[in-house]
Design an enzyme around this catalytic site. Structure first.
Site, short mmCIF file in Angstrom:
data_model
loop_
_atom_site.label_atom_id
_atom_site.label_comp_id
_atom_site.label_asym_id
_atom_site.label_seq_id
_atom_site.Cartn_x
_atom_site.Cartn_y
_atom_site.Cartn_z
N GLU A 49 0.94 -1.46 0.12
CA GLU A 49 0.18 0.29 -0.35
C GLU A 49 0.18 1.07 0.01
OE1 GLU A 49 -3.34 -0.11 -0.60
OE2 GLU A 49 -2.54 -2.32 -1.07
N CYS A 87 -0.95 9.44 3.97
CA CYS A 87 -1.41 8.58 2.74
C CYS A 87 -2.93 9.24 2.71
CB CYS A 87 -1.29 7.46 2.38
SG CYS A 87 -2.82 6.66 3.96
P1 NAP Z 1 8.60 4.75 3.48
O1 NAP Z 1 9.77 5.60 3.38
O2 NAP Z 1 8.71 4.01 2.68
O3 NAP Z 1 9.24 2.93 4.30
C1 NAP Z 1 7.85 2.03 5.12
C2 NAP Z 1 8.61 1.15 5.78
O4 NAP Z 1 9.70 0.58 4.52
C3 NAP Z 1 9.38 1.17 7.10
O5 NAP Z 1 9.57 0.48 7.48
C4 NAP Z 1 10.78 1.46 6.59
O6 NAP Z 1 12.36 1.95 7.26
C5 NAP Z 1 10.82 0.20 5.25
N1 NAP Z 1 11.63 0.36 4.32
C6 NAP Z 1 12.12 1.48 3.85
N2 NAP Z 1 13.42 1.41 2.81
C7 NAP Z 1 13.31 -0.41 2.18
C8 NAP Z 1 13.46 -1.20 1.66
N3 NAP Z 1 14.72 -0.70 0.45
N4 NAP Z 1 13.04 -2.70 1.84
C9 NAP Z 1 12.36 -2.83 3.08
N5 NAP Z 1 12.04 -1.97 3.38
C10 NAP Z 1 12.38 -0.94 3.45
O7 NAP Z 1 7.12 5.24 3.84
P2 NAP Z 1 7.51 6.34 5.45
O8 NAP Z 1 8.43 7.33 5.21
O9 NAP Z 1 7.56 5.40 6.46
O10 NAP Z 1 5.96 6.46 4.59
C11 NAP Z 1 5.29 7.83 4.39
C12 NAP Z 1 4.50 6.83 3.27
O11 NAP Z 1 4.04 6.11 2.84
C13 NAP Z 1 4.33 8.16 2.33
O12 NAP Z 1 4.24 7.73 1.08
C14 NAP Z 1 2.43 7.93 2.20
O13 NAP Z 1 1.80 8.22 1.22
C15 NAP Z 1 2.25 6.03 3.08
N6 NAP Z 1 1.21 5.82 3.10
C16 NAP Z 1 0.64 4.84 2.73
C17 NAP Z 1 -0.75 4.23 3.35
C18 NAP Z 1 -1.88 2.87 2.43
O14 NAP Z 1 -2.49 2.77 3.20
N7 NAP Z 1 -1.76 3.36 1.00
C19 NAP Z 1 -1.00 4.47 4.85
C20 NAP Z 1 -0.30 4.86 5.28
C21 NAP Z 1 1.20 5.37 4.80
P3 NAP Z 1 12.88 2.80 7.33
O15 NAP Z 1 11.84 3.65 8.56
O16 NAP Z 1 13.96 2.13 8.41
O17 NAP Z 1 13.22 3.53 6.40
#
Ligand code: NAP
Ligand code: MG
Length: 515
Positions: free
Chosen positions: A286, A320
């Site tokens: 997501e 999001c």
């Molecule tokens: P993110 O930077 O993509 O990180 C999400 C998770 O992925 C974190 O636990 C992160 O760890 C991990 N991660 C980072 N790089 C990775 C890799 N190469 N392989 C595996 N895992 C990895 O997102 P965020 O900043 O936490 O959250 C914000 C984003 O989430 C926004 O784009 C928002 O729109 C989206 N979101 C979507 C929904 C939905 O339901 N569609 C809901 C909430 C949020 P680290 O923290 O250690 O980097």
């Protein structure tokens, strides 16, 4: 039989009792600042020796807590422990598995002020948003418990001559759970508990900016009596530990919520089969959004403006589902931007622990810089009528920002900013507004404000988003009532909090016996 599912009521902070409990909880959490939480593998508490600190974004000097950073070796150990636990966990009845979630729900209800207070400090959510986040977690635990029991019921198959047929759902195996920081309890709890209650065992890698809340939830599950190894906690960097889990041959499925950039990388990484891998990995991803609110010429402008403000600036635009584009039909354009500016101007911004502040900080320095860069881009792409500046001397505060007269293909109208920045776009008429709304790579949420039933009908047919709202804000989906998940680059449309969600973590086994 469990009582029918009901959403947990939101906390009313206008009541003195609730206000007092929250103040007490904030003091309690503050007194525990700096506490260390271990890695948990197969029930064993482990220290890697490498510490990851989690800071308060309202005041970067506060270390809210510390976790131990995972390593590839520990990730491998966690995956093995999860497979060991899977052997027995998959045979535990759905009802019994649900029992652990229900117990956890009870514990979360008892500690809801404390969890909300921790969220205020760790992730800068205001009181109302933080307590709503905890309420959503309670909903997920209650909802998925009932769902697990439902999927374990006999499934309808038709009879074939001389044979008896049945269809049963079995779990997948060991999964990696990789949540974001922005719904640090709700989404983490929903993603983790759904996989577990369906009979899987997991390795949870919480987001680094919300790792303490992740550790707290694991403590709660342990207290609820969840057998060791079912939920393994492995904090650490996404690019190291997260990537290791995703590419590991022993991982059966990945449940991810986060950015498009990371989500697409995970989808690609998971698609490459590794030596010795026995399955294709199932990926639930997501991702982000560029959500629009359409204000039609026949709309209640005041309502619309309120909806835009709540959706654009609630949790500093870091949802999001947040509205980052207001698409306004030309007849009401000037009226809308005047009202928007006047009302937005009154928003109070400051440390999230003060109840009076509607807006707190953005999550960290990198987010502060990224949003500031987009504001610079916006200066060339639209007319800045409010905000545009910030202050990161103590915490990461960015004023609510409005750009008007933005073209629909501008970068600030196409790319997810994930901060309190709104692009206002003018449309000739309702049809053009719909085309603009659909004109990004995303398709998560959207709202339409109009009193015209024909236009509502058209929006229902043509506005291509996973979650469409009519005459209300585009944030705040309720578990069970508005299953959540997006189209296009917003994700795999998993519909969290919906009746099909658990299906993503089970597989159907068809059994036919000749008589
Ligand atoms: P993110 O930077 O993509 O990180 C999400 C998770 O992925 C974190 O636990 C992160 O760890 C991990 N991660 C980072 N790089 C990775 C890799 N190469 N392989 C595996 N895992 C990895 O997102 P965020 O900043 O936490 O959250 C914000 C984003 O989430 C926004 O784009 C928002 O729109 C989206 N979101 C979507 C929904 C939905 O339901 N569609 C809901 C909430 C949020 P680290 O923290 O250690 O980097
Ligand atoms: Mg933090």
């Amino acid at each position: 039989m469990l009582p029918e599912f009901k959403n947990f009521a939101l906390t009313d902070f206008s009541k003195d009792g609730n206000k007092r409990r929250m103040l007490e909880a904030l003091a309690k959490v503050r007194a525990e600042f700096g506490k260390e939480y271990p890695i948990v593998i197969g029930g064993e508490k482990i220290k890697s020796g490498d510490v990851l600190k989690s800071y308060n974004p309202s005041n970067k000097e506060d270390v809210v807590g510390m976790v131990q950073k995972g390593t590839p070796e520990l990730a491998q150990k966690a995956i093995s422990a999860a497979w060991d636990a899977f052997e027995s966990w998959r045979r535990v009845s759905a009802k019994e598995r649900a029992g652990y979630l229900l117990k956890a729900a009870e514990l979360v209800r008892q500690r809801r002020f404390e969890l909300a207070a921790l969220m205020v400090y760790e992730t800068g959510k205001n009181w109302t948003e933080a307590s709503a986040d905890v309420a959503e977690a309670i909903d997920f635990l209650e909802f998925y418990s009932r769902e697990a029991i439902r999927w374990a019921n006999p499934q309808p198959v038709i009879a074939s001559p001389g044979e008896t047929n049945e269809l049963v759902y079995v779990p997948l195996g060991v999964g990696a759970i990789i949540p974001p920081w922005n719904f640090p309890v709700a989404i983490l709890v929903g993603m983790t508990s759904s996989a577990i209650v369906a009979g899987n065992t997991v390795v949870l890698k919480p987001a680094s900016d919300a790792c303490i809340l992740g550790a707290k939830f694991c403590e709660i599950m342990e207290e609820a009596g969840l057998p060791p190894g079912v939920l393994n906690l492995l904090p650490g960097s996404g690019s190291e530990v997260g990537e290791y889990l995703v590419t590991n041959s022993d991982i059966r499925f990945i449940s991810f919520t986060g950015s498009k950039q990371v989500g697409l990388r995970i989808i690609q990484n998971a698609a490459k089969t590794q030596l010795g891998q026995k399955w294709t990995k199932r990926v639930v991803a997501e991702m982000g959004g560029k959500n629009a609110i359409i204000v039609d010429s026949e709309a209640d402008v005041e309502n619309a403006v309120q909806g835009i403000i709540a959706s654009a600036y609630g949790y500093q635009g870091q949802k999001c589902s947040a509205c980052s584009r207001a698409i306004v039909v030309k007849d009401v354009y000037d009226e809308v931007i005047m009202a928007l500016r006047d009302k937005t101007k009154r928003i109070k911004i400051g440390p999230a622990e003060n109840f009076d502040n509607y807006m707190g900080p953005v999550i960290n320095q990198a987010a502060y810089e990224k949003i500031s860069r987009y504001i610079e881009v916006g200066r060339n792409e639209g007319e800045l009528i409010l905000g545009g500046d910030g202050d990161n001397s103590k915490g990461y505060f960015i004023k609510p920002t409005i750009f008007t007269h933005v073209s629909c293909d501008a970068r600030i109208a196409q790319e997810e900013i994930f901060g309190p920045v709104l692009a206002v776009i003018k449309a000739e008429d309702f049809d053009e507004a719909l085309t603009i709304a659909n004109g990004t790579d995303y398709g998560l949420t959207g709202s339409v404000y109009t009193t015209n039933p024909e236009k509502i009908k058209k929006a229902k047919e043509q506005f291509f988003v996973g979650n469409l709202y009519l005459n209300r804000k585009c944030t705040g989906a309720l578990v069970g009532a508005q299953p959540f998940g997006g189209f296009n680059m917003s994700g795999t449309d998993s519909k969290a909090g919906g009746k099909e969600y658990l299906l993503l973590f089970i597989q159907a086994k068809s059994i036919c016996e000749r008589k």
